[in-house]
Design an enzyme around this catalytic site. Sequence first.
Site, mmCIF file in Angstrom:
data_model
loop_
_atom_site.group_PDB
_atom_site.id
_atom_site.type_symbol
_atom_site.label_atom_id
_atom_site.label_comp_id
_atom_site.label_asym_id
_atom_site.label_seq_id
_atom_site.Cartn_x
_atom_site.Cartn_y
_atom_site.Cartn_z
ATOM 1 N N SER A 1 0.791 -1.272 0.047
ATOM 2 C CA SER A 1 -0.005 0.096 -0.024
ATOM 3 C C SER A 1 0.699 1.305 -0.076
ATOM 4 O O SER A 1 0.371 2.439 -0.190
ATOM 5 C CB SER A 1 -1.056 0.077 1.246
ATOM 6 O OG SER A 1 -0.326 0.222 2.428
ATOM 7 N N LYS B 1 1.102 4.322 6.898
ATOM 8 C CA LYS B 1 0.463 5.125 5.995
ATOM 9 C C LYS B 1 0.985 6.680 6.211
ATOM 10 O O LYS B 1 1.727 7.160 7.069
ATOM 11 C CB LYS B 1 -0.892 5.202 5.962
ATOM 12 C CG LYS B 1 -1.893 3.744 6.020
ATOM 13 C CD LYS B 1 -1.730 3.410 4.329
ATOM 14 C CE LYS B 1 -2.635 2.248 4.251
ATOM 15 N NZ LYS B 1 -2.072 0.879 4.846
#
Length: 143
Positions: A64, A101
């Site tokens: 991701s 993230k």
Amino acid sequence: MGRPTLTILGFEPKTALELPLYLATAPAGFPSPAEDYIDKKIDLNEHLVRHPAATFFVRVDGDSMRDAGVASGDILVVDRALEAKDGSIVVAALDGELTVKRLRRRDGKLLLVPENPDYQAVEVAPEASFMVWGVVTYIIHKA
């Protein structure tokens, strides 16, 4: 967010590992004799870890954050002493799951944003259990 994607590794500053530091840069073109350019030795612990008591390592599993240069299998150096700012890459726990993230603040909302168009940003709801574990300071790749 699914299954756990991070493995936490502790930092033990008890060993020093000094390696040669070359004055010359390494051009990607023609090779050059670099042995004459050794300046001194560096200890990677000192170079990569600014706050030993607040630093840990995390092994990444997943893609991701691919476009930020974070690949599956990479080891992240994470510093808990640094303040997470808008744009920081962070290791965070959201509703009991760890994730890495980019932290974003938009219009009063807190977002965990992946760096891969195959994934959606996650808005951190006010009622969510959320904690930033630390700010990623270095990404260690295998060559």
